[in-house]
Design a protein around this motif. Structure first.
Motif, PDB file in Angstrom:
ATOM      1  N   SER A  54      -6.978  11.809   3.170  1.00 64.09           N
ATOM      2  CA  SER A  54      -5.913  11.861   4.173  1.00 64.09           C
ATOM      3  C   SER A  54      -4.676  12.384   3.489  1.00 64.09           C
ATOM      4  O   SER A  54      -4.491  12.214   2.294  1.00 64.09           O
ATOM      5  N   ASN A  55      -3.804  13.051   4.237  1.00 59.43           N
ATOM      6  CA  ASN A  55      -2.587  13.545   3.597  1.00 59.43           C
ATOM      7  C   ASN A  55      -1.327  12.907   4.176  1.00 59.43           C
ATOM      8  O   ASN A  55      -0.257  13.484   4.106  1.00 59.43           O
ATOM      9  N   ILE A  56      -1.461  11.700   4.760  1.00 52.33           N
ATOM     10  CA  ILE A  56      -0.249  11.044   5.236  1.00 52.33           C
ATOM     11  C   ILE A  56       0.484  10.425   4.045  1.00 52.33           C
ATOM     12  O   ILE A  56      -0.117  10.111   3.017  1.00 52.33           O
ATOM     13  N   ASN A  57       1.804  10.278   4.215  1.00 55.08           N
ATOM     14  CA  ASN A  57       2.641   9.625   3.206  1.00 55.08           C
ATOM     15  C   ASN A  57       3.383   8.489   3.889  1.00 55.08           C
ATOM     16  O   ASN A  57       4.155   8.727   4.812  1.00 55.08           O
ATOM     17  N   THR A  58       3.127   7.260   3.457  1.00 55.58           N
ATOM     18  CA  THR A  58       3.848   6.124   4.037  1.00 55.58           C
ATOM     19  C   THR A  58       3.666   4.912   3.133  1.00 55.58           C
ATOM     20  O   THR A  58       2.884   4.942   2.180  1.00 55.58           O
ATOM     21  N   MET A  80       0.887  -1.168   0.000  1.00 53.64           N
ATOM     22  CA  MET A  80       0.000   0.000   0.000  1.00 53.64           C
ATOM     23  C   MET A  80       0.921   1.214   0.000  1.00 53.64           C
ATOM     24  O   MET A  80       1.583   1.493   1.011  1.00 53.64           O
ATOM     25  N   ASP A  81       0.972   1.893  -1.123  1.00 52.39           N
ATOM     26  CA  ASP A  81       1.864   3.055  -1.264  1.00 52.39           C
ATOM     27  C   ASP A  81       0.977   4.295  -1.142  1.00 52.39           C
ATOM     28  O   ASP A  81       0.190   4.600  -2.037  1.00 52.39           O
ATOM     29  N   ILE A  82       1.090   4.962   0.012  1.00 47.58           N
ATOM     30  CA  ILE A  82       0.148   6.046   0.350  1.00 47.58           C
ATOM     31  C   ILE A  82       0.825   7.396   0.131  1.00 47.58           C
ATOM     32  O   ILE A  82       1.760   7.744   0.842  1.00 47.58           O
ATOM     33  N   VAL A  83       0.383   8.135  -0.869  1.00 42.03           N
ATOM     34  CA  VAL A  83       0.981   9.434  -1.237  1.00 42.03           C
ATOM     35  C   VAL A  83      -0.124  10.368  -1.712  1.00 42.03           C
ATOM     36  O   VAL A  83      -0.933   9.993  -2.567  1.00 42.03           O
ATOM     37  N   ASP A  84      -0.148  11.567  -1.184  1.00 41.71           N
ATOM     38  CA  ASP A  84      -1.011  12.636  -1.711  1.00 41.71           C
ATOM     39  C   ASP A  84      -2.477  12.201  -1.898  1.00 41.71           C
ATOM     40  O   ASP A  84      -3.023  12.279  -3.003  1.00 41.71           O
TER      41      ASP A  84
END
Lengths: 365, 365
Positions: free
Chosen positions: B184-188, B158-162
């Motif tokens: 959501s605006n987390i990046n992880t 799960m590549d969480i960006v922008d």
């Protein structure tokens, strides 16, 4: 050879003959289906040398001929083709299959190497209702022995006497017996391998009314109309089963089948296989109490019952009782006991044509 | 401990926690389900030390308490009981189960030996739509690597960006990639074992709208409302997948998905596994021709197509294409090629959020 046929028709008949193909054959020709195209009829034949199946259906035959094609590949291709007209043409041992936008070419084998259908020798004839036959096989064949050293007990006996056939299967722990009436006065015995019985009832379609049976010395032939099924017999010397059914059942309990079955299934959860799935029944006037136990716990079930003739403690391998119950169709069933060491008989409440007999387990104390 | 509960309710929640029970554990306590009865709520917990599931439901708690009971036996008994109220009472490590005419007694274990739920440490939070999540997992998790020596590739990234999550799975032969939007605006990054993903989507019921996710250092937590699912993460260093997707796909073919899929399935019948299920495609303006062959024969399929940008001969392992096609939902799909050695991309005709990429097989000549 060249013919045109509807996909569904040929696919259905391939599935029928494939029941005679063994997965374990070492002879490549026996991995094949023999196809004969003749007078607008296609005939497919397959055999594993113990069983043989021949089935026919109409097609538009443009060129007659005979060929053997690999069963698995041919069946897989036909089944995956669209539901349309298929054109099959063979020349020089190459089969060309054309259907819509698909084209296959498969190498084939010479049909002269394919074994002939068995010769039955002197035969005895009878006719049997197809539904009666299917019902009798379903209710008995599960009870055959799996012990290959007692070959005849791995089959279902058809004991034909005085216009009745008694179907019998037993394995030393239980026996299933179903009687049906026929319109014939031949007297003979035939033991059919259980595996063949189960394949056979799968290919008897709902529109088959009667089955013509020919019993030869070592071979039995079932004629279903479009399809003919041959099976080798397992001799004719079966166990003397008649002696197992006594008429001194003193104690008779009537129970609701579904209650009894689900209680036994729950009790089995604590009746481990390594201890012979042991469940103990206490039969009394109004109830049957079922108990089981293992290292981790115990269970107790109460099944309402109407018992006549006394009380009794008896133990069983639950697996054998449950397998028999699954073949009884009435809501209420009768359990008939003599004592805690002789066989118990289970029957439908109002039908004596099916008898399931189970040996109890003798307890140490 | 004593509580009364409806059979269906407890059976459902037992099935949920059983997904965290391993068949291969050597620790007897991990074969158990921990039951906590507290304030008219029953909480079941199970863990195999890599996953943990906790689920709760209301019951009439007459006496509070905690116990561990064997998962398989407890589950089997509860599922086989009639659909009625069950009374469960534990004293002295003995569980008594009463329901209608059935009674069970099972030995239990001390809950103090049961492991605690994992501690996530510093976490990042996000919320995701449950249907989006299930869809993304279904469309990617089948493509993970089975090679345990490349552990991270056995999971779904799960590549969480922008405000977007890109779900990615790949195995060196193909890649499946699905993008969904989140608020959501987390990046992880988090890599979840495919096995856990598939268990997780089975227990997300239709009435779950959103899933609250907490990502810790090594652990991810999915909160589904009544049920909480913990899984160990497979590190966060995944393959640099972005570089695989180029933007120089010169040749684009539009085909009907069902035609293309069934043609490939038929061609596969002659494309043997030991020869990498090889099928050859000739892409031209109006058709894609698919050919395959083996020792026993050959096949040729014609699939109507609308191709722009040129012609191409290319070969594939048919298995990888067919597995990808199964996840495409539109009637028409697009195949995008650069040449016969670089990856081909398969997409729905009007949805770029899902991309399935397959490496072709290089042919000798």
């Amino acid at each position: 050879m060249k013919f045109k046929v509807n996909k569904k028709a040929i696919a259905k008949h391939i599935s029928i003959v494939q029941k005679a193909i063994s997965n374990r054959t070492t002879l490549p020709i026996l991995e094949g289906i023999k196809i004969v195209a003749n007078h607008n009829i296609i005939t497919l034949t397959a055999t594993d040398s113990e069983t043989a199946i021949k089935t026919s259906f109409p097609a538009i035959v443009e060129e007659e001929g005979t060929i053997v094609v690999n069963s698995r590949l041919f069946g897989d291709i036909i089944r995956k083709l669209p539901d349309d007209i298929i054109t099959i043409e063979v020349s020089n041992y190459n089969m060309n299959i054309l259907c819509s936008n698909s084209e296959f070419n498969i190498q084939c084998q010479n049909s002269e190497e394919f074994p002939d259908l068995p010769n039955l020798g002197d035969i005895k004839n009878l006719k049997i209702n197809a539904n009666d036959f299917k019902d009798a096989i379903r209710k008995t064949s599960f009870a055959v022995s799996l012990d290959e050293t007692r070959a005849t007990l791995t089959g279902v006996l058809m004991d034909i006497v005085d216009s009745k056939i008694t179907f019998v299967a037993l394995d030393g722990f239980r026996m299933a017996l179903k009687k049906i009436s026929i319109d014939s006065n031949i007297n003979t015995k035939a033991i059919i391998p259980a595996r063949n019985c189960n394949d056979l009832i799968k290919i008897i379609e709902d529109d088959v009314i009667d089955i013509d049976i020919e019993i030869g010395i070592n071979i039995i032939k079932f004629d279903l109309g479009d399809t003919i099924f041959y099976a080798n017999l397992l001799g004719s010397e079966f166990f003397q089963y008649e002696g197992l059914i006594k008429d001194n059942y003193k104690i008779n309990s009537k129970v609701k089948k579904s209650d009894f079955q689900s209680s036994l299934e729950r009790a089995s959860l604590l009746a481990k296989e390594d201890r012979a799935n042991l469940v103990k029944l206490s039969v009394s006037e109004d109830i049957i109490e079922i108990r089981s136990n293992s290292e981790i716990g115990s269970s107790m079930e109460i099944v309402p019952a109407e018992t006549m003739g006394g009380e009794l403690d008896i133990a069983f391998n639950s697996k054998y009782i449950i397998e028999g119950l699954k073949n009884l169709e009435s809501d209420e069933i009768t359990l008939s006991f003599t004592d805690s060491v002789n066989p118990t008989i289970i029957r439908e409440i109002d039908d004596n044509s099916y008898i399931y007999l189970v040996l109890p387990v003798r307890l140490a104390n």
